[in-house]
Design a protein around this motif. Structure first.
Motif, PDB file in Angstrom:
ATOM      1  N   THR A  35       6.600  11.804 -10.713  1.00 19.12           N
ATOM      2  CA  THR A  35       6.488  11.514  -9.277  1.00 19.12           C
ATOM      3  C   THR A  35       7.808  11.747  -8.551  1.00 19.12           C
ATOM      4  OG1 THR A  35       7.110   9.167  -9.460  1.00 19.12           O
ATOM      5  CG2 THR A  35       4.775   9.732  -9.811  1.00 19.12           C
ATOM      6  N   GLY A  36       8.895  11.851  -9.316  1.00 18.95           N
ATOM      7  CA  GLY A  36      10.199  12.117  -8.708  1.00 18.95           C
ATOM      8  C   GLY A  36      11.078  10.904  -8.531  1.00 18.95           C
ATOM      9  N   ALA A  37      10.515   9.710  -8.644  1.00 16.40           N
ATOM     10  CA  ALA A  37      11.311   8.479  -8.536  1.00 16.40           C
ATOM     11  C   ALA A  37      10.640   7.404  -9.365  1.00 16.40           C
ATOM     12  CB  ALA A  37      11.433   8.016  -7.084  1.00 16.40           C
ATOM     13  N   MET A  38      11.419   6.719 -10.187  1.00 18.49           N
ATOM     14  CA  MET A  38      10.827   5.746 -11.101  1.00 18.49           C
ATOM     15  C   MET A  38      11.754   4.533 -11.259  1.00 18.49           C
ATOM     16  SD  MET A  38      11.570   7.856 -14.660  1.00 18.49           S
ATOM     17  CE  MET A  38      10.743   6.695 -15.714  1.00 18.49           C
ATOM     18  N   VAL A  39      11.140   3.392 -11.511  1.00 21.36           N
ATOM     19  CA  VAL A  39      11.862   2.166 -11.809  1.00 21.36           C
ATOM     20  C   VAL A  39      11.310   1.635 -13.124  1.00 21.36           C
ATOM     21  CG1 VAL A  39      12.388  -0.195 -11.085  1.00 21.36           C
ATOM     22  CG2 VAL A  39      12.236   1.628  -9.379  1.00 21.36           C
ATOM     23  N   VAL A  40      12.187   1.426 -14.109  1.00 25.34           N
ATOM     24  CA  VAL A  40      11.781   0.972 -15.437  1.00 25.34           C
ATOM     25  C   VAL A  40      12.410  -0.378 -15.709  1.00 25.34           C
ATOM     26  CG1 VAL A  40      11.779   1.482 -17.909  1.00 25.34           C
ATOM     27  CG2 VAL A  40      11.658   3.357 -16.247  1.00 25.34           C
ATOM     28  N   THR A  41      11.589  -1.359 -16.022  1.00 31.16           N
ATOM     29  CA  THR A  41      12.113  -2.657 -16.449  1.00 31.16           C
ATOM     30  C   THR A  41      11.751  -2.852 -17.899  1.00 31.16           C
ATOM     31  OG1 THR A  41      10.134  -3.896 -15.826  1.00 31.16           O
ATOM     32  CG2 THR A  41      11.803  -3.592 -14.135  1.00 31.16           C
ATOM     33  N   ALA A  42      12.733  -3.207 -18.717  1.00 26.96           N
ATOM     34  CA  ALA A  42      12.523  -3.433 -20.144  1.00 26.96           C
ATOM     35  C   ALA A  42      13.615  -4.354 -20.636  1.00 26.96           C
ATOM     36  CB  ALA A  42      12.557  -2.110 -20.907  1.00 26.96           C
ATOM     37  N   PRO A  43      13.280  -5.355 -21.444  1.00 23.70           N
ATOM     38  CA  PRO A  43      14.297  -6.292 -21.934  1.00 23.70           C
ATOM     39  C   PRO A  43      15.354  -5.584 -22.764  1.00 23.70           C
ATOM     40  CG  PRO A  43      12.072  -7.117 -22.338  1.00 23.70           C
ATOM     41  CD  PRO A  43      11.930  -5.697 -21.916  1.00 23.70           C
ATOM     42  N   PRO A  44      16.539  -6.185 -22.888  1.00 24.47           N
ATOM     43  CA  PRO A  44      17.581  -5.589 -23.730  1.00 24.47           C
ATOM     44  C   PRO A  44      17.083  -5.381 -25.155  1.00 24.47           C
ATOM     45  CG  PRO A  44      18.476  -7.403 -22.435  1.00 24.47           C
ATOM     46  CD  PRO A  44      16.999  -7.439 -22.249  1.00 24.47           C
ATOM     47  N   GLY A  45      17.467  -4.264 -25.741  1.00 28.69           N
ATOM     48  CA  GLY A  45      17.127  -3.998 -27.129  1.00 28.69           C
ATOM     49  C   GLY A  45      15.811  -3.300 -27.343  1.00 28.69           C
ATOM     50  N   THR A  46      15.066  -3.032 -26.271  1.00 29.00           N
ATOM     51  CA  THR A  46      13.775  -2.358 -26.443  1.00 29.00           C
ATOM     52  C   THR A  46      13.923  -0.843 -26.540  1.00 29.00           C
ATOM     53  OG1 THR A  46      13.516  -2.492 -24.042  1.00 29.00           O
ATOM     54  CG2 THR A  46      12.360  -4.139 -25.353  1.00 29.00           C
ATOM     55  N   GLY A  47      15.116  -0.322 -26.253  1.00 29.17           N
ATOM     56  CA  GLY A  47      15.361   1.099 -26.460  1.00 29.17           C
ATOM     57  C   GLY A  47      15.260   1.969 -25.236  1.00 29.17           C
ATOM     58  N   LYS A  48      15.238   1.383 -24.047  1.00 27.46           N
ATOM     59  CA  LYS A  48      15.087   2.195 -22.836  1.00 27.46           C
ATOM     60  C   LYS A  48      16.261   3.145 -22.642  1.00 27.46           C
ATOM     61  CE  LYS A  48      17.090  -1.250 -19.718  1.00 27.46           C
ATOM     62  NZ  LYS A  48      17.616  -2.072 -20.824  1.00 27.46           N
ATOM     63  N   THR A  49      17.493   2.662 -22.949  1.00 26.95           N
ATOM     64  CA  THR A  49      18.666   3.516 -22.777  1.00 26.95           C
ATOM     65  C   THR A  49      18.663   4.679 -23.759  1.00 26.95           C
ATOM     66  OG1 THR A  49      19.916   1.605 -22.005  1.00 26.95           O
ATOM     67  CG2 THR A  49      21.198   3.502 -22.737  1.00 26.95           C
ATOM     68  N   THR A  50      18.016   4.500 -24.901  1.00 28.95           N
ATOM     69  CA  THR A  50      17.958   5.557 -25.916  1.00 28.95           C
ATOM     70  C   THR A  50      16.862   6.572 -25.617  1.00 28.95           C
ATOM     71  OG1 THR A  50      18.816   4.040 -27.593  1.00 28.95           O
ATOM     72  CG2 THR A  50      17.661   6.001 -28.382  1.00 28.95           C
ATOM     73  N   LEU A  51      15.686   6.104 -25.209  1.00 35.88           N
ATOM     74  CA  LEU A  51      14.533   7.006 -25.097  1.00 35.88           C
ATOM     75  C   LEU A  51      14.358   7.623 -23.712  1.00 35.88           C
ATOM     76  CD1 LEU A  51      12.052   8.258 -26.456  1.00 35.88           C
ATOM     77  CD2 LEU A  51      10.737   6.256 -25.704  1.00 35.88           C
ATOM     78  N   VAL A  52      14.565   6.857 -22.641  1.00 33.48           N
ATOM     79  CA  VAL A  52      14.248   7.373 -21.310  1.00 33.48           C
ATOM     80  C   VAL A  52      15.089   8.593 -20.932  1.00 33.48           C
ATOM     81  CG1 VAL A  52      14.200   6.833 -18.842  1.00 33.48           C
ATOM     82  CG2 VAL A  52      13.300   5.182 -20.494  1.00 33.48           C
ATOM     83  N   PRO A  53      16.416   8.609 -21.173  1.00 33.78           N
ATOM     84  CA  PRO A  53      17.195   9.805 -20.791  1.00 33.78           C
ATOM     85  C   PRO A  53      16.710  11.102 -21.435  1.00 33.78           C
ATOM     86  CG  PRO A  53      18.661   7.957 -21.109  1.00 33.78           C
ATOM     87  CD  PRO A  53      17.320   7.508 -21.590  1.00 33.78           C
ATOM     88  N   PRO A  54      16.467  11.173 -22.775  1.00 32.75           N
ATOM     89  CA  PRO A  54      15.966  12.439 -23.322  1.00 32.75           C
ATOM     90  C   PRO A  54      14.549  12.763 -22.851  1.00 32.75           C
ATOM     91  CG  PRO A  54      16.030  10.756 -25.042  1.00 32.75           C
ATOM     92  CD  PRO A  54      16.778  10.208 -23.862  1.00 32.75           C
ATOM     93  N   LEU A  55      13.736  11.735 -22.610  1.00 34.08           N
ATOM     94  CA  LEU A  55      12.392  11.982 -22.091  1.00 34.08           C
ATOM     95  C   LEU A  55      12.482  12.648 -20.715  1.00 34.08           C
ATOM     96  CD1 LEU A  55       9.406   9.518 -22.148  1.00 34.08           C
ATOM     97  CD2 LEU A  55      10.075  10.574 -20.005  1.00 34.08           C
TER      98      LEU A  55
END
Length: 832
Positions: A35-55
């Motif tokens: 959609t061009g703009a997204m907001v992701v909420t995820a608790p610490p340690g769930t891996g958002k910093t690891t997975l979202v950037p390469p996705l």
């Protein structure tokens, strides 16, 4: 948004996301990103910093920038993603922090700090060559990240193809999505395992006037060592700052055997940070990592099943009255406490030990305040000016900057020559904003000559001069004797390259004064360790400081303090360098004022010619007062001492009270007469009537200038000075004072003068009944009433019974309704 190809690099998301809870939301994340703009909420340690950037990088097929709030988190996130990708740092995954850049032509994901990205945006708002930007840990509400969110929202209007995302552990997702013009929201649920939580409060206070107490750190270390022995697994200990990290590590090393104790904070060399965040290798002993808040959410320490939390945080606070900003140690927010505890249960059942009581937890704030509400906004004001939104006006922000603070920051920039009268950046301001240091440091760097780089390198990092003596610290850094000397040399060399060549070489004091002219300071007296800063703040050098005796100082850092350390000033100087008087006057030229002052002394106006450097008075000479001195001096005295400084006649005071009652009942256009209202309008009503002395002012005429027209003609009808009574005389009405809430007008009159009067008079168009104080012939009070009819028919009989024997010469008729009203005795009444 459509996929772009060919991609710089395709990440294997199955490999990268293996075992990460966030991987279950891959399809939802991909749909949101398109959609061009997204907001992701995820608790610490769930891996958002690891997975979202390469996705995101796979989706957009171009360079994806990802911010992390701290340099250590940038390096750790980049290192982990590169490791999972099986590529070297600087290949598909790179990073940039202040003074270090590791990227290549094929970099698809670049981790960087918010400050680096902010300056790239200011250099070119279209971000050429960038396909997506993801802001991580938005919930921390750092100043730079808040500004980036608003700026990127505007950048998307220039570039519809730019994907912008925001991620955090806990935030108001809808508010962030609104800033991004209705961004899609993806909420990744927590993947917590069972968590045991317990409290182990210290018998000693956690904090005193000097910060975290030694007794509390002793208790914290003992608690952490005991809990680690009980669990036999890796532990993470949270303390507020780098100093407490090092002190706790030292204590733990004396309490544990067969356990590796590691520090983690932003001042450590990269190798030590990497050691703490890299995880325990097979065969290595258990670890206790002692960390600041950077391990709270922006950084994962692998293998942790035990968290020990001091419950403290270091946050920015601004004391505008003393012109001081800095980090202070406070209780952490309840949200932070929950995030810290959650670190223990990311990879299996965990235990959290809170080294404070449940009652203390209940008293902690729910959330930490956004940094924009508490920080010095000088840097932010320049960034906003260079962005084209002076003071942040028109920029979509989660929290707007406080109006008074942003205008004060803009005034500072104007004094430094970095913005013009309209708040637009000057050429010097644009150049300053691009330098990767603060505004004040940048100005000193550009104007201070070759020596400025080493001075700025010392004050912009976390070096603490002994006794506030910056020249001594510099000598120790040059000789390699001070902690962090190697880090200082690298920063000095980097700043030297950034500043380029310049003429001359300024002293340390001159460099500090270039950056903070308002903190040029002069000793308040011979032998004193207290100084008055040009800003008006008073502060003291530490006892035993090598700077004692210096008549002039350039102060870099000052902190609030009490007791002996502050020498009664309320603040202590933490970093400074000596100045000559010539340097002080030259570098503080923008603060020099020559003015004529006048004061009211013992009722007479006395004038002086004054020269000052800000609040520092340089000279003051008596001169003859003129007519132009009079009104300002009198008005200043009244503002300082209040309206009681004026000589109020009974008539003037009564007029003020009458007008106050009318305003209370009718409101505008009748003027308010309370002290605040009259002090705010002194120029209007008092100034034109000022004479050379206070006792020469006609206050009745002065107040009458406030009367509205044509309504003023009603004054005597609405609130007359006197009221006729049946005896044929008139009585003065005492009106309530303006601050007497609900007060009533009072008519004190002899009882005999009111015989036959049934209806109580009412004032202000019948709104306010007069309160009668009925007096004896000796003018002593007999009764108080605002209902004469009831008084004559009732209480009068008791008054008559008691008074007729005491005052036999005065009439006390059985029937007050038919008796003639009089102020005379019975005998005189008969003879008339």
């Amino acid at each position: 948004m459509t996929d772009r190809s060919p991609a710089l690099h395709r990440f294997d998301l199955d490999v990268v996301g293996a075992g990460l809870p966030v991987a279950a939301a891959r399809e939802e994340l991909g749909a949101a990103a398109r959609t061009g703009a997204m907001v992701v909420t995820a608790p610490p340690g769930t891996g958002k910093t690891t997975l979202v950037p390469p996705l995101v990088a796979n989706l957009v097929g171009g360079l994806t920038l990802v911010t992390q709030p701290r340099r250590v988190a940038v390096r750790a996130a980049a290192r982990r993603l590169a490791s999972l990708d099986g590529s070297p740092l600087g290949g598909p995954v790179g990073f940039t922090v202040r003074g270090e850049r590791t990227v290549g032509k094929g970099t698809a994901v670049e981790m960087l700090t918010p400050g680096v990205l902010l300056r790239r945006l200011l250099a070119d708002p279209e971000l050429p060559g960038v396909s997506a930007v993801v802001l991580d840990e938005v919930h921390e509400r750092s100043l730079e990240t808040d500004l980036l969110l608003g700026m990127l929202a505007e950048t998307r209007q220039l570039r519809e193809d730019l994907l912008v995302g925001a991620m955090s552990a806990t935030l108001d997702a809808r508010a962030v999505a609104e800033v991004l013009d209705g961004a899609a929201i993806v909420e990744v649920p927590s993947a917590l395992h069972p968590l045991r939580t317990e409290h182990a409060p210290s018998p000693s206070p956690r904090l005193d006037a000097r910060g975290v107490t030694r007794e509390f750190l002793d208790h914290l270390a003992r608690t952490a060592a005991r809990a680690q022995r009980e669990e036999g697994r890796d532990a993470l200990v949270f303390v507020p700052g780098a100093r407490e990290v090092d002190q706790t590590v030292a204590r733990l090393q004396g309490l544990v055997d067969g356990v590796e104790v590691l520090p983690l904070h932003g001042r450590l060399p990269a190798a030590q940070q990497d050691r703490a965040t890299g995880g325990r290798r097979p065969g290595e002993p258990p670890r206790i990592v002692v960390s600041t808040a950077l391990a709270e959410s922006s950084l994962t320490v692998p293998g942790v099943h035990l968290v020990v939390d001091a419950g403290l945080s270091r946050e920015v606070r601004r004391d505008r009255g003393r012109d001081m900003s800095g980090l202070v140690t406070v209780s952490a927010s309840r949200a932070a406490i929950e995030q810290r505890a959650g670190r223990a249960a990311r990879q299996g059942p965990g235990r959290a030990v809170r080294v404070f009581s449940e009652a203390e937890l209940a008293g902690m704030p729910a959330q930490s305040p956004p940094e924009i509400t508490a920080a010095d906004l000088t840097d932010a004001a320049l960034w906003l000016a260079c962005w084209g939104t002076p003071r942040g006006e028109g920029l979509p922000l989660l929290t707007p900057p406080p109006a008074a603070e942003i205008r004060a920051a803009e005034d500072t920039l104007r004094a430094l020559g970095l913005v013009d009268e309209e708040g637009r950046p000057t050429p010097a301001g644009r150049r300053t904003a691009k330098l990767p240091v603060g505004v004040r440091e940048a100005r000193a760097l550009l104007a201070g000559g070759p020596s400025a780089a080493e001075i700025v390198a010392a004050v912009s990092d976390d070096h603490r001069p002994t006794g506030a003596d910056l020249p001594r610290l510099l000598a120790d850094l040059r000789a390699g004797r001070a902690p962090g000397a190697e880090r200082w040399r690298r920063e000095r060399d980097r700043l030297t390259r950034l500043a380029g060549s310049s003429d001359g070489s300024a002293s340390p004091g001159a460099v500090l004064a270039l950056a903070r002219p308002e903190r040029i300071a002069r000793r308040v007296g011979d032998g004193s360790r207290s100084y008055l800063l040009a800003s008006g703040t008073r502060a003291a050098l530490p006892e035993g400081s090598g700077l004692l005796g210096a008549p002039w100082l350039a102060v870099w850092e000052v902190q609030r303090a009490e007791g002996r350390a502050a020498d009664g000033t309320g603040a202590v100087i933490r970093a400074a360098a000596p100045l000559t008087e010539d340097e002080a006057l030259d570098l503080g030229a923008g603060l020099l004022v020559e003015e004529r002052t006048a004061r009211l002394e013992n009722g007479t106006v006395r004038a002086r010619r004054r020269r000052a450097l800000g609040a520092i008075e340089l000279s003051s000479t008596p001169v003859a007062a003129t007519a132009d001195d009079t009104a300002p001096a009198v008005l200043a005295a009244v503002r300082e001492r209040g309206l009681d400084a004026l000589n109020w006649s009974d008539t003037a005071r009564n007029l003020r009270h009458r007008l106050a009652l009318i305003h209370r009942e009718l409101g505008d256009p009748w003027p308010a007469m309370d002290e605040d209202a009259l002090l705010a309008t002194l120029e209007t009503w008092l100034a034109p009537h000022v004479r050379t002395r206070l006792d020469g002012i006609d206050l009745v005429s002065a107040l009458r200038t406030l009367l509205p027209w044509p309504e003023a003609s009603e004054l005597d009808a609405l609130a007359p000075e006197r009221l006729p009574v049946p005896s044929g005389s008139t009585a003065r009405i005492d009106y309530p004072a303006p601050d007497e809430e609900g007060g009533r007008p009072v008519l004190a009159v002899k009882l005999q003068e009111l015989f036959g009067l049934a209806e109580t008079p009412r004032l202000v168009r019948g709104r306010v009944p007069v309160l009668f104080h009925l007096l004896s012939p000796a003018r002593r009070p007999l009764a108080v009433t605002d209902d004469l009819r009831s008084f004559w028919d009732g209480p009068y009989r008791e008054v008559r019974k008691e008074m007729r024997g005491r005052y036999p010469k005065h009439p006390w008729p059985e029937d007050p309704w038919t008796a003639p009203a009089t102020a005379r005795t019975t005998a005189r009444l008969r003879s008339s």
